[in-house]
Design a protein around this motif. Structure first.
Motif, PDB file in Angstrom:
ATOM      1  N   TYR A  35      41.195  29.243  35.012  1.00 14.76           N
ATOM      2  CA  TYR A  35      42.606  28.867  35.318  1.00 14.76           C
ATOM      3  C   TYR A  35      43.300  29.103  36.624  1.00 14.76           C
ATOM      4  N   ARG A  36      44.164  28.659  37.113  1.00 13.63           N
ATOM      5  CA  ARG A  36      44.732  28.623  38.521  1.00 13.63           C
ATOM      6  C   ARG A  36      46.119  28.730  38.358  1.00 13.63           C
ATOM      7  N   TYR A  37      46.748  29.700  39.121  1.00 14.61           N
ATOM      8  CA  TYR A  37      48.263  29.628  39.428  1.00 14.61           C
ATOM      9  C   TYR A  37      48.551  28.983  40.270  1.00 14.61           C
ATOM     10  N   ALA A  38      49.643  27.869  40.194  1.00 12.94           N
ATOM     11  CA  ALA A  38      49.769  26.725  41.222  1.00 12.94           C
ATOM     12  C   ALA A  38      51.272  26.715  41.131  1.00 12.94           C
ATOM     13  N   ASP A  39      51.904  25.949  42.344  1.00 14.75           N
ATOM     14  CA  ASP A  39      53.322  25.730  42.345  1.00 14.75           C
ATOM     15  C   ASP A  39      53.621  24.507  42.067  1.00 14.75           C
ATOM     16  N   PHE A  40      52.694  23.847  41.088  1.00 13.31           N
ATOM     17  CA  PHE A  40      53.104  22.349  40.779  1.00 13.31           C
ATOM     18  C   PHE A  40      52.083  22.193  39.305  1.00 13.31           C
ATOM     19  N   VAL A  41      52.995  21.636  38.368  1.00  9.66           N
ATOM     20  CA  VAL A  41      52.279  21.202  37.064  1.00  9.66           C
ATOM     21  C   VAL A  41      53.114  19.703  36.747  1.00  9.66           C
ATOM     22  N   GLU A  42      52.103  19.116  36.710  1.00 10.82           N
ATOM     23  CA  GLU A  42      52.598  17.362  36.305  1.00 10.82           C
ATOM     24  C   GLU A  42      53.609  17.642  34.930  1.00 10.82           C
ATOM     25  N   LEU A  43      54.612  16.667  34.984  1.00 11.80           N
ATOM     26  CA  LEU A  43      55.511  16.553  33.790  1.00 11.80           C
ATOM     27  C   LEU A  43      54.329  15.881  32.565  1.00 11.80           C
ATOM     28  N   THR A  44      53.253  15.437  32.793  1.00 12.41           N
ATOM     29  CA  THR A  44      52.401  14.642  31.928  1.00 12.41           C
ATOM     30  C   THR A  44      52.029  15.131  30.584  1.00 12.41           C
ATOM     31  N   ALA A  45      51.691  16.645  30.656  1.00 16.53           N
ATOM     32  CA  ALA A  45      51.098  17.189  29.307  1.00 16.53           C
ATOM     33  C   ALA A  45      51.551  18.690  29.409  1.00 16.53           C
ATOM     34  N   PRO A  46      52.523  19.203  29.785  1.00 13.76           N
ATOM     35  CA  PRO A  46      52.584  20.642  30.161  1.00 13.76           C
ATOM     36  C   PRO A  46      53.053  21.382  28.724  1.00 13.76           C
TER      37      PRO A  46
ATOM     38  N   THR B 103      47.349  25.643  44.942  1.00  8.25           N
ATOM     39  CA  THR B 103      46.759  26.517  43.997  1.00  8.25           C
ATOM     40  C   THR B 103      46.933  27.863  44.846  1.00  8.25           C
ATOM     41  N   LEU B 104      47.571  28.740  43.966  1.00  5.83           N
ATOM     42  CA  LEU B 104      48.071  30.296  44.510  1.00  5.83           C
ATOM     43  C   LEU B 104      46.763  31.247  44.266  1.00  5.83           C
ATOM     44  N   ALA B 105      46.086  31.005  43.145  1.00  5.94           N
ATOM     45  CA  ALA B 105      44.982  31.878  42.922  1.00  5.94           C
ATOM     46  C   ALA B 105      44.244  31.188  41.834  1.00  5.94           C
ATOM     47  N   CYS B 106      42.826  31.483  42.028  1.00 12.56           N
ATOM     48  CA  CYS B 106      41.881  31.138  40.870  1.00 12.56           C
ATOM     49  C   CYS B 106      41.269  31.993  40.230  1.00 12.56           C
ATOM     50  N   LEU B 107      41.415  32.062  38.825  1.00 14.74           N
ATOM     51  CA  LEU B 107      40.999  33.458  37.827  1.00 14.74           C
ATOM     52  C   LEU B 107      40.128  33.128  36.967  1.00 14.74           C
ATOM     53  N   HIS B 108      39.404  34.159  36.372  1.00 14.38           N
ATOM     54  CA  HIS B 108      38.608  34.050  35.149  1.00 14.38           C
ATOM     55  C   HIS B 108      39.130  34.707  33.938  1.00 14.38           C
ATOM     56  N   GLN B 109      39.357  34.179  32.807  1.00 13.33           N
ATOM     57  CA  GLN B 109      39.951  34.504  32.025  1.00 13.33           C
ATOM     58  C   GLN B 109      39.624  35.969  31.381  1.00 13.33           C
ATOM     59  N   GLU B 110      38.511  36.247  31.103  1.00  8.79           N
ATOM     60  CA  GLU B 110      37.860  37.715  30.460  1.00  8.79           C
ATOM     61  C   GLU B 110      38.196  38.646  31.097  1.00  8.79           C
TER      62      GLU B 110
ATOM     63  N   SER C 131      41.290  31.591  48.942  1.00  8.73           N
ATOM     64  CA  SER C 131      42.686  31.760  49.524  1.00  8.73           C
ATOM     65  C   SER C 131      43.401  30.607  48.880  1.00  8.73           C
ATOM     66  N   PRO C 132      44.877  30.410  48.817  1.00 12.46           N
ATOM     67  CA  PRO C 132      45.518  29.252  48.439  1.00 12.46           C
ATOM     68  C   PRO C 132      45.058  28.233  49.583  1.00 12.46           C
ATOM     69  N   THR C 133      44.908  28.105  50.808  1.00 17.86           N
ATOM     70  CA  THR C 133      44.350  27.147  51.689  1.00 17.86           C
ATOM     71  C   THR C 133      42.957  26.838  51.074  1.00 17.86           C
ATOM     72  N   ASP C 134      42.325  27.488  50.774  1.00 21.30           N
ATOM     73  CA  ASP C 134      40.744  26.900  50.307  1.00 21.30           C
ATOM     74  C   ASP C 134      40.740  26.263  48.900  1.00 21.30           C
ATOM     75  N   MET C 135      41.773  26.786  48.219  1.00 23.66           N
ATOM     76  CA  MET C 135      41.989  26.089  46.788  1.00 23.66           C
ATOM     77  C   MET C 135      42.841  25.029  46.655  1.00 23.66           C
ATOM     78  N   ALA C 136      43.367  24.565  47.545  1.00 19.75           N
ATOM     79  CA  ALA C 136      44.558  23.508  47.543  1.00 19.75           C
ATOM     80  C   ALA C 136      43.870  22.233  47.138  1.00 19.75           C
ATOM     81  N   LEU C 137      42.445  22.092  47.385  1.00 18.92           N
ATOM     82  CA  LEU C 137      41.901  20.989  46.854  1.00 18.92           C
ATOM     83  C   LEU C 137      40.384  21.495  46.056  1.00 18.92           C
TER      84      LEU C 137
END
Length: 354
Positions: free
Chosen positions: A182-193, A278-285, A293-299
């Protein structure tokens, strides 16, 4: 004292295990809408999740859906003009104040979202692990077309070139990222939150002029940063491990109300407008970072075409998810995640009454 603490923890655990979702759709009465919504409801039940269904009919009525199915599956419905989050706001201000005591999440789904191939138990486990108030599943297309080529809303909304670029570009952020659970982000669409019910009052009542009367465009551009300020950081997250299919029926009938609503939201909440990163990329466990970095994870990384051998959507799909690399999740429910549980109004006519 020790006994009291133990009982509290046991009750919290039981509540989490029996958490319920409120599934919410704004719908027309077309055959494909009915078929997909009914299939999704069946999948939620087959997944062992307790859930109630609320339908907002912006076109047609409950009588179009079959009396017996409606009686067995739909807890509440409304009929009228509006958009998904406008309907949701009005319902919450009315009889919805009890929702935080009954449900953990409201899953506000567009009617062209297919969740029938997703591991919903896992999705909810990861959603809880994020601690975020708004959690979006990532999207795969329901056909063999590339997400990069076919995602996004391809429309013109006026002479403002900036707005045209905003809505015409693919929403790369919600493409599954194989490097993250999962990723922390500054945007989640209205489509299926998935929206946590403890955030509903803040979002639907306290946030003034966030949801327009004639459109709900712009809400998803500000809600992550606004909720992070009001309710704690990392208010929004995207789940990469359990994507859903976005069939993208492309039924948008966009008019000037959409662009004017967007302009109002940007004028009122300009400092909260998302950069779509993307603000952070993480693993659940472990909750560990993937060291990006956020720049690396933007795409996300380049898409790799794989055949879904489990016939998740009965077709080949574009996906970055490696289904053979599923990590067993061990998520502990705690008292602070006391809950009860479910997922836009998207920018599509399927959410619009005219």
């Amino acid at each position: 004292m020790a006994l009291h603490i133990t009982l509290v923890l046991v009750l919290a655990t039981l509540r989490a295990c029996h958490a319920r979702l409120l599934l919410f759709w704004a719908v027309d009465s077309s055959r494909r809408t009915q078929d997909l919504v009914k299939k999704n409801v069946d999948h939620v039940k087959a997944s062992g999740l307790g859930a109630d269904v609320v339908l907002a009919h912006y076109e047609g009525s409950s009588s179009d859906w079959g009396r017996e199915w409606y009686r067995r599956n739909v807890r509440h419905s409304v009929t009228g003009r509006g958009y998904k989050f406008h309907f949701l706001q009005e319902l919450f201000k009315g009889d919805g104040k009890e929702w935080p005591d009954k449900y953990e999440y409201i899953w506000a789904l567009d009617s062209d979202i297919d969740i029938s191939g997703a591991d919903l138990q896992r999705l909810l486990e990861i959603a809880r692990a994020t601690g975020s108030k708004i959690v979006g599943p990532t999207f795969m297309r329901g056909n063999t077309a590339s997400l990069m080529e076919n995602s996004g809303v391809r429309i013109a909304i006026g002479k403002d070139g900036q707005q045209e670029e905003l809505w015409n570009e693919p929403n790369k952020l919600q493409i599954p990222n194989s490097g993250c659970d999962y990723r922390y982000a500054d945007f989640v669409e209205l489509t299926a939150p998935l929206v946590r019910t403890d955030a509903l009052d803040t979002l639907l009542v306290q946030c003034q002029n966030c949801i327009g009367q004639k459109s709900d465009w712009g809400l998803d551009l500000m809600w992550c940063n606004w909720l992070s300020e009001k309710m704690g950081k990392n208010a929004c997250a995207l789940v990469d491990k359990t994507p859903v299919a976005h069939l993208d029926w492309m039924l948008a009938k966009v008019n000037n109300d959409f662009s004017s609503t967007l302009a109002e939201v940007k004028a009122n909440y300009g400092k909260y407008i998302a950069k779509r990163i993307t603000l952070a990329c993480l693993h659940q466990e472990t909750g560990s970072s993937a060291n990006s970095s956020p720049t690396d994870m933007a795409l996300p990384p380049p898409l790799t075409k794989v055949q879904n051998t489990s016939s998740m959507f009965n077709t080949k799909v574009e996906s970055t998810v490696n289904e053979s690399a599923v990590v067993t999740a061990k998520v502990a429910s705690t008292a602070k995640k006391s809950a009860v549980a479910t997922v836009p109004s998207s920018r599509k006519a399927v959410e619009k009454t005219g």
